[in-house]
Design a protein around this motif. Structure first.
Motif, PDB file in Angstrom:
ATOM      1  N   ALA A  19       1.108  -1.108   0.056  1.00 19.20           N
ATOM      2  CA  ALA A  19       0.335   0.018  -0.056  1.00 19.20           C
ATOM      3  C   ALA A  19       1.135   1.279  -0.271  1.00 19.20           C
ATOM      4  O   ALA A  19       1.874   1.357   0.744  1.00 19.20           O
ATOM      5  N   TYR A  20       0.482   2.257  -1.152  1.00 19.42           N
ATOM      6  CA  TYR A  20       1.567   3.221  -1.247  1.00 19.42           C
ATOM      7  C   TYR A  20       0.783   4.556  -0.707  1.00 19.42           C
ATOM      8  O   TYR A  20       1.678   5.503  -0.524  1.00 19.42           O
ATOM      9  N   GLY A  21      -0.393   4.768  -0.640  1.00 18.78           N
ATOM     10  CA  GLY A  21      -1.160   5.919  -0.065  1.00 18.78           C
ATOM     11  C   GLY A  21      -2.624   5.635   0.178  1.00 18.78           C
ATOM     12  O   GLY A  21      -3.009   4.731   0.156  1.00 18.78           O
ATOM     13  N   THR A  22      -2.712   6.730   1.176  1.00 18.67           N
ATOM     14  CA  THR A  22      -4.191   6.663   1.638  1.00 18.67           C
ATOM     15  C   THR A  22      -4.727   8.011   1.889  1.00 18.67           C
ATOM     16  O   THR A  22      -4.029   9.372   1.796  1.00 18.67           O
ATOM     17  N   SER A  23      -6.097   8.272   1.828  1.00 20.28           N
ATOM     18  CA  SER A  23      -6.860   9.591   1.816  1.00 20.28           C
ATOM     19  C   SER A  23      -8.114   9.203   2.026  1.00 20.28           C
ATOM     20  O   SER A  23      -8.935   8.497   1.230  1.00 20.28           O
ATOM     21  N   GLY A  24      -9.004   9.765   3.099  1.00 15.62           N
ATOM     22  CA  GLY A  24     -10.334   9.825   3.336  1.00 15.62           C
ATOM     23  C   GLY A  24     -10.801   8.335   3.389  1.00 15.62           C
ATOM     24  O   GLY A  24     -11.771   8.100   2.795  1.00 15.62           O
ATOM     25  N   GLY A  25     -10.168   7.412   4.084  1.00 23.65           N
ATOM     26  CA  GLY A  25     -10.665   6.210   4.300  1.00 23.65           C
ATOM     27  C   GLY A  25     -10.178   4.956   3.128  1.00 23.65           C
ATOM     28  O   GLY A  25     -10.611   4.069   3.191  1.00 23.65           O
ATOM     29  N   GLN A  26      -9.551   5.807   1.929  1.00 25.40           N
ATOM     30  CA  GLN A  26      -9.107   4.769   1.002  1.00 25.40           C
ATOM     31  C   GLN A  26      -7.693   4.736   1.058  1.00 25.40           C
ATOM     32  O   GLN A  26      -6.992   5.529   1.368  1.00 25.40           O
ATOM     33  N   GLN A  27      -7.237   3.410   0.513  1.00 26.87           N
ATOM     34  CA  GLN A  27      -5.924   2.977   0.227  1.00 26.87           C
ATOM     35  C   GLN A  27      -5.591   2.623  -0.826  1.00 26.87           C
ATOM     36  O   GLN A  27      -6.500   1.747  -1.673  1.00 26.87           O
ATOM     37  N   VAL A  28      -4.374   2.890  -1.464  1.00 27.19           N
ATOM     38  CA  VAL A  28      -4.008   2.350  -3.107  1.00 27.19           C
ATOM     39  C   VAL A  28      -2.717   1.763  -2.737  1.00 27.19           C
ATOM     40  O   VAL A  28      -1.974   1.991  -1.945  1.00 27.19           O
ATOM     41  N   SER A  35      -4.420  -1.655  -7.144  1.00 23.29           N
ATOM     42  CA  SER A  35      -5.471  -1.727  -6.122  1.00 23.29           C
ATOM     43  C   SER A  35      -5.902  -0.549  -5.175  1.00 23.29           C
ATOM     44  O   SER A  35      -5.283   0.062  -5.051  1.00 23.29           O
ATOM     45  N   LEU A  36      -7.147  -0.778  -4.870  1.00 20.94           N
ATOM     46  CA  LEU A  36      -7.713   0.109  -4.121  1.00 20.94           C
ATOM     47  C   LEU A  36      -8.334  -0.500  -2.811  1.00 20.94           C
ATOM     48  O   LEU A  36      -9.273  -1.684  -2.963  1.00 20.94           O
ATOM     49  N   TRP A  37      -8.376  -0.240  -1.776  1.00 22.81           N
ATOM     50  CA  TRP A  37      -9.114  -0.643  -0.365  1.00 22.81           C
ATOM     51  C   TRP A  37      -9.685   0.386   0.301  1.00 22.81           C
ATOM     52  O   TRP A  37      -9.621   1.810  -0.039  1.00 22.81           O
ATOM     53  N   TRP A  88     -11.064  -4.881  -1.228  1.00 23.61           N
ATOM     54  CA  TRP A  88     -10.074  -4.789  -2.362  1.00 23.61           C
ATOM     55  C   TRP A  88     -11.009  -4.581  -3.635  1.00 23.61           C
ATOM     56  O   TRP A  88     -11.837  -5.527  -3.935  1.00 23.61           O
ATOM     57  N   VAL A  89     -10.246  -3.667  -4.539  1.00 26.51           N
ATOM     58  CA  VAL A  89     -11.023  -3.503  -5.897  1.00 26.51           C
ATOM     59  C   VAL A  89      -9.750  -3.673  -6.792  1.00 26.51           C
ATOM     60  O   VAL A  89      -8.674  -2.764  -6.571  1.00 26.51           O
ATOM     61  N   ASN A  90      -9.875  -4.298  -7.574  1.00 31.94           N
ATOM     62  CA  ASN A  90      -9.013  -4.609  -8.963  1.00 31.94           C
ATOM     63  C   ASN A  90      -8.962  -3.200  -9.942  1.00 31.94           C
ATOM     64  O   ASN A  90      -9.818  -3.347 -10.496  1.00 31.94           O
ATOM     65  N   LEU A  91      -7.976  -2.256  -9.926  1.00 34.23           N
ATOM     66  CA  LEU A  91      -8.195  -1.217 -10.853  1.00 34.23           C
ATOM     67  C   LEU A  91      -7.427  -1.521 -12.211  1.00 34.23           C
ATOM     68  O   LEU A  91      -7.303  -0.568 -12.963  1.00 34.23           O
ATOM     69  N   ASN A  92      -6.986  -2.713 -12.644  1.00 36.97           N
ATOM     70  CA  ASN A  92      -6.410  -2.912 -13.655  1.00 36.97           C
ATOM     71  C   ASN A  92      -7.035  -2.598 -14.781  1.00 36.97           C
ATOM     72  O   ASN A  92      -8.242  -3.227 -15.228  1.00 36.97           O
ATOM     73  N   PRO A  93      -6.777  -1.604 -15.879  1.00 33.85           N
ATOM     74  CA  PRO A  93      -7.636  -1.245 -17.050  1.00 33.85           C
ATOM     75  C   PRO A  93      -7.506  -2.411 -18.027  1.00 33.85           C
ATOM     76  O   PRO A  93      -6.743  -3.172 -18.084  1.00 33.85           O
ATOM     77  N   ALA A  94      -8.665  -2.155 -18.686  1.00 41.14           N
ATOM     78  CA  ALA A  94      -8.817  -3.287 -19.668  1.00 41.14           C
ATOM     79  C   ALA A  94      -7.685  -3.117 -20.801  1.00 41.14           C
ATOM     80  O   ALA A  94      -7.277  -2.013 -21.402  1.00 41.14           O
ATOM     81  N   GLY A  95      -6.925  -4.404 -21.114  1.00 36.52           N
ATOM     82  CA  GLY A  95      -5.999  -4.384 -22.206  1.00 36.52           C
ATOM     83  C   GLY A  95      -4.742  -4.260 -21.515  1.00 36.52           C
ATOM     84  O   GLY A  95      -3.561  -4.291 -22.186  1.00 36.52           O
ATOM     85  N   ALA A  96      -4.549  -3.987 -19.911  1.00 35.92           N
ATOM     86  CA  ALA A  96      -3.161  -3.612 -19.401  1.00 35.92           C
ATOM     87  C   ALA A  96      -2.604  -5.061 -18.843  1.00 35.92           C
ATOM     88  O   ALA A  96      -3.559  -5.947 -18.315  1.00 35.92           O
TER      89      ALA A  96
END
Length: 375
Positions: free
Chosen positions: A101-110, A122-124, A131-139
């Protein structure tokens, strides 16, 4: 306006005959503010070891009272703390072999999670299950490096050596590429919610970069004297990071243009790097003789404050990676190498900003009364 205590003393000692009594409250308020800032500058820092027992850890980011990073015991897990080692929350998704985890703000972590041998942005929201997978389509691979509000920033790979800076708004489908025309690769690592910072490789050299939500908004912050540069943190209209000057890495500060660049490199150090900013303060580290020391600036190289002196004596190296303040307490998250345990351990510097006490106010009232008698 905040005046220096010396200036206030001169005003009280050498009154102007055409000043009116209406200025007296302003003088008192300015004096209180100046004395408060002087006290804050000399206030002690408390250092809290966030490392869970038996683990290795680092704190990479922080916002509010939360800190994020990684804890290895034995695999590396994305970590979330709230000011104490006992508050540690393991954010590692069930399907991941490792995470950060590299960053946090307002109760979210990335951060990033390793799934099936690939990295996934990743987003938490405070738990591994969120956990939410943020991997873009095609990446093929991706990582999220910074967050503010509902905006996340990072990088995605769309082929061999095709790495593009981008931003999200909470979902993989929201991905927007920030990759500037003419760049061979780029990455965004920080955001203020409206602007994003990072770097773009131009002509084989890394250039400190600033965006405002689109690839076309790209601003090249690369100083004229630098061979390479990078934005690592952003706060309001300030950007911080590093620039390579004459073969040495120098902590750097910008305010939106390449021409605004300020060299924060402390005198007598071999290298330095500013990693984060909040308000008028910047944090990072400086290295001398192969050892790094966490520190803080207030806009100039001469303002450098060595924070390593507040860590336990067993820490030979320290880093500061984030800063946040609510006006009464300042939090700086980072890490250090503990020679007693032979491992990195996450650290949190905390300072309570003092306010003027009754004695200070009464003393200032006395000064104003004396000034009045001189009229």
């Amino acid at each position: 306006m905040i005046c220096s205590s010396a200036r206030i003393a001169r005003s009280l000692a050498s009154p102007s005959t055409n000043r009116t009594s209406a200025l007296r409250p302003a003088i008192l308020i300015a004096a209180v503010a100046a004395m408060s800032l002087t006290s804050a500058a000399h206030a002690q820092w408390t250092v809290t070891n966030l490392n869970p027992t038996g683990a290795t850890s680092d704190a990479y980011g922080g916002f509010g009272t939360q800190q994020v990073g990684s804890v290895a015991s034995p695999i590396t897990n994305a970590a979330l703390w709230d000011r104490t080692a006992a508050s540690f929350v393991n954010l590692n998704p069930a399907a991941a072999s490792a995470s950060f985890a590299y960053g946090t703000s307002g109760g979210q972590q990335v951060g990033v999670a390793y799934i099936g041998g690939l990295t996934r942005a990743s987003l938490w929201s405070g738990t591994a299950a969120s956990w939410v997978n943020l991997n873009p389509a095609g990446a093929g691979d991706s990582s999220a490096r910074g967050v503010f509000g509902n905006q996340q920033v990072g990088q995605a790979s769309f082929g061999p050596n095709d790495f593009r800076a981008g931003l999200w708004n909470g979902t993989a489908a929201s991905w927007v590429s920030l990759h500037p025309a003419g760049a061979s690769r780029s990455i965004a690592v920080c955001t203020s919610g409206t602007q994003q910072g990072g770097s773009a490789v131009i002509g084989g050299s890394s250039h400190a970069s600033l965006w405002s939500g689109t690839a076309a908004s790209w601003v090249d912050l690369h100083p004229a004297a630098a061979t390479e540069s990078f934005v690592a943190g952003i706060s309001g209209m300030q950007q911080v990071g590093r620039a390579n000057i004459g073969g040495s890495v120098h902590a750097s500060l910008w305010s939106g243009t390449a021409a605004s660049w300020i060299d924060l490199h402390p005198a007598g150090t071999d290298s330095s790097w500013a990693t984060a900013a909040f308000g008028t303060q910047q944090v990072g580290f400086a290295s001398t003789g192969g050892h790094s020391r966490a520190g803080m600036w207030t806009g100039s190289a001469g303002s450098w404050v060595d924070l390593s002196v507040y860590a336990p004596s067993s820490f030979s190296d320290t880093l500061a990676n984030s800063i946040w303040s609510d006006g009464t307490t300042t939090y700086i998250a980072g890490s250090g190498f503990n020679t007693l345990t032979s491992r990195n351990e996450a650290l949190l510097w905390t300072q309570t900003v003092p306010t003027p006490g009754a004695a200070t106010v009464l003393a200032l009232v006395g000064l104003v009364a004396a000034r009045r008698r001189q009229r």
